[in-house]
Design a protein around this motif. Structure first.
Motif, PDB file in Angstrom:
ATOM      1  N   LYS A   6       5.245   9.161   4.774  1.00 12.46           N
ATOM      2  CA  LYS A   6       6.145   8.295   5.525  1.00 12.46           C
ATOM      3  C   LYS A   6       5.511   6.949   5.834  1.00 12.46           C
ATOM      4  CE  LYS A   6       8.604  12.034   7.792  1.00 12.46           C
ATOM      5  NZ  LYS A   6       9.000  12.623   9.065  1.00 12.46           N
ATOM      6  N   TYR A   7       4.192   6.859   5.730  1.00 14.95           N
ATOM      7  CA  TYR A   7       3.473   5.651   6.108  1.00 14.95           C
ATOM      8  C   TYR A   7       2.463   5.285   5.027  1.00 14.95           C
ATOM      9  CZ  TYR A   7       5.364   7.188  10.544  1.00 14.95           C
ATOM     10  OH  TYR A   7       6.215   7.623  11.521  1.00 14.95           O
ATOM     11  N   PRO A   8       2.109   4.005   4.953  1.00 12.96           N
ATOM     12  CA  PRO A   8       1.066   3.614   3.991  1.00 12.96           C
ATOM     13  C   PRO A   8      -0.274   4.227   4.382  1.00 12.96           C
ATOM     14  CG  PRO A   8       1.684   1.754   5.375  1.00 12.96           C
ATOM     15  CD  PRO A   8       2.594   2.889   5.732  1.00 12.96           C
ATOM     16  N   THR A  25       0.856  -1.187   0.000  1.00 14.09           N
ATOM     17  CA  THR A  25       0.000   0.000   0.000  1.00 14.09           C
ATOM     18  C   THR A  25       0.890   1.234   0.000  1.00 14.09           C
ATOM     19  OG1 THR A  25      -1.639  -1.181   1.314  1.00 14.09           O
ATOM     20  CG2 THR A  25      -1.872   1.196   1.200  1.00 14.09           C
ATOM     21  N   PRO A  26       0.948   1.943  -1.112  1.00 11.86           N
ATOM     22  CA  PRO A  26       1.746   3.170  -1.135  1.00 11.86           C
ATOM     23  C   PRO A  26       1.183   4.210  -0.163  1.00 11.86           C
ATOM     24  CG  PRO A  26       1.185   2.458  -3.361  1.00 11.86           C
ATOM     25  CD  PRO A  26       0.363   1.642  -2.406  1.00 11.86           C
TER      26      PRO A  26
END
Length: 116
Positions: A12-14, A4-5
């Motif tokens: 910084k996080y999905p 999950t981009p």
């Protein structure tokens, strides 16, 4: 699993979009699908060069979490060596009981592995 981009190039996080009712979430999904398709095209090319088939597990919190989203990835990427890794317990988690296996087989002709 598909991964999950993040929501944007600086994330910084999905970011798993669960409801796309607001336009900003459509922008996030468009960005994420662009990243995922580009990534999986590269993986598919490597798999093709090496005569390997890649099985993608559909799992909640990933961009590919259902037969429909797997079909989208395969179609948009023109993937030839990527297909379904079927794990019925994930169908339960994804609330796809009953139709999951049949739908996956129709949606993606390449079902590579089955965990029963």
């Amino acid at each position: 699993m598909s991964g999950t981009p993040g929501s944007d190039p600086d994330a910084k996080y999905p970011s798993w979009v669960v409801n796309r009712w607001d336009g900003v979430y459509m922008d996030v999904l468009d960005y994420q699908w662009g990243v995922a398709v580009a990534f999986w095209k590269e993986i598919d090319a490597l798999a093709c060069e090496n005569d390997v088939r890649v099985a993608i597990e559909m799992h909640p919190h990933h961009l590919v979490f259902s037969p429909v989203t797997l079909k989208r990835l395969v179609d948009e990427g023109g993937l030839t060596n990527a297909g379904a890794e079927m794990h019925p317990s994930q169908c339960v988690l994804g609330a796809m009981v009953g139709r999951c296996v049949a739908t996956a087989r129709r949606a993606v002709s390449s079902s590579y592995t089955w965990h029963l």
